[in-house]
Design a protein around this motif. Structure first.
Motif, PDB file in Angstrom:
ATOM      1  N   GLY A 189       4.506  20.862  -2.031  1.00  0.00           N
ATOM      2  CA  GLY A 189       5.784  21.551  -2.200  1.00  0.00           C
ATOM      3  C   GLY A 189       5.975  22.049  -3.627  1.00  0.00           C
ATOM      4  O   GLY A 189       6.437  23.163  -3.854  1.00  0.00           O
ATOM      5  N   THR A 190       5.611  21.231  -4.595  1.00  0.00           N
ATOM      6  CA  THR A 190       5.726  21.628  -6.002  1.00  0.00           C
ATOM      7  C   THR A 190       4.813  22.810  -6.308  1.00  0.00           C
ATOM      8  O   THR A 190       5.222  23.773  -6.962  1.00  0.00           O
ATOM      9  CB  THR A 190       5.377  20.441  -6.922  1.00  0.00           C
ATOM     10  N   VAL A 226       3.578  11.712  -0.760  1.00  0.00           N
ATOM     11  CA  VAL A 226       3.033  12.165  -2.045  1.00  0.00           C
ATOM     12  C   VAL A 226       2.370  13.525  -1.874  1.00  0.00           C
ATOM     13  O   VAL A 226       2.555  14.442  -2.676  1.00  0.00           O
ATOM     14  CB  VAL A 226       2.027  11.128  -2.612  1.00  0.00           C
ATOM     15  N   TYR A 227       1.590  13.648  -0.805  1.00  0.00           N
ATOM     16  CA  TYR A 227       0.925  14.920  -0.507  1.00  0.00           C
ATOM     17  C   TYR A 227       1.957  16.030  -0.323  1.00  0.00           C
ATOM     18  O   TYR A 227       1.811  17.132  -0.871  1.00  0.00           O
ATOM     19  CB  TYR A 227       0.065  14.765   0.741  1.00  0.00           C
ATOM     20  N   MET A 260       0.830  -1.182   0.000  1.00  0.00           N
ATOM     21  CA  MET A 260       0.000   0.000   0.000  1.00  0.00           C
ATOM     22  C   MET A 260       0.876   1.248   0.000  1.00  0.00           C
ATOM     23  O   MET A 260       1.917   1.294   0.643  1.00  0.00           O
ATOM     24  CB  MET A 260      -0.896  -0.019   1.229  1.00  0.00           C
ATOM     25  N   ILE A 261       0.444   2.259  -0.722  1.00  0.00           N
ATOM     26  CA  ILE A 261       1.216   3.494  -0.859  1.00  0.00           C
ATOM     27  C   ILE A 261       0.881   4.440   0.291  1.00  0.00           C
ATOM     28  O   ILE A 261      -0.279   4.682   0.603  1.00  0.00           O
ATOM     29  CB  ILE A 261       0.899   4.185  -2.196  1.00  0.00           C
ATOM     30  N   ASP A 262       1.923   4.990   0.897  1.00  0.00           N
ATOM     31  CA  ASP A 262       1.743   5.984   1.948  1.00  0.00           C
ATOM     32  C   ASP A 262       1.515   7.341   1.288  1.00  0.00           C
ATOM     33  O   ASP A 262       2.357   7.826   0.526  1.00  0.00           O
ATOM     34  CB  ASP A 262       2.980   6.006   2.843  1.00  0.00           C
TER      35      ASP A 262
END
Length: 108
Positions: free
Chosen positions: A13-14, A7-8, A1-3
């Motif tokens: 930040g971008t 990613v958030y 499962m992806i944390d």
């Protein structure tokens, strides 16, 4: 499962970096325009006050239309106050001129 936490953070930040870059470009343009105006004013190519194209410039001081508009709105508040600096008619409750911000009453 992806944390999703990292990613958030990467997406936020971008987006912040993009917004900062765009904001920097806008501020740089404002500073350049200000420097250009100051240089032109100092060279005598431009007056200290320049008319704003969007609003059609500075209205004449104390014009009949201004007085009539204030008299219509000011029936219940007593007499209108006239600015000692520019002659604009102001509602009686104002402490400062609505056009040139000169105090309408002597200070304490």
């Amino acid at each position: 499962m992806i944390d999703l936490g990292p990613v958030y953070l990467a997406v936020v930040g971008t987006l912040l970096l993009v917004a900062l870059g765009l904001g920097f470009r806008v501020l740089r343009g404002i500073v350049r325009e200000g420097r250009d105006r100051r240089t032109r004013r100092q060279a005598g190519e431009m007056e200290k006050y320049t008319e704003d194209e969007e609003y059609g410039g500075r209205p004449s001081a104390g014009s009949e239309g201004d007085r009539a508009a204030v008299e219509e709105r000011d029936d219940s508040n007593g007499p209108a106050a006239t600015c000692p600096n520019c002659g604009a008619a102001n509602e009686s409750g104002f402490d400062y001129c609505r056009r040139c911000t000169t105090p309408l009453r002597p200070g304490p």
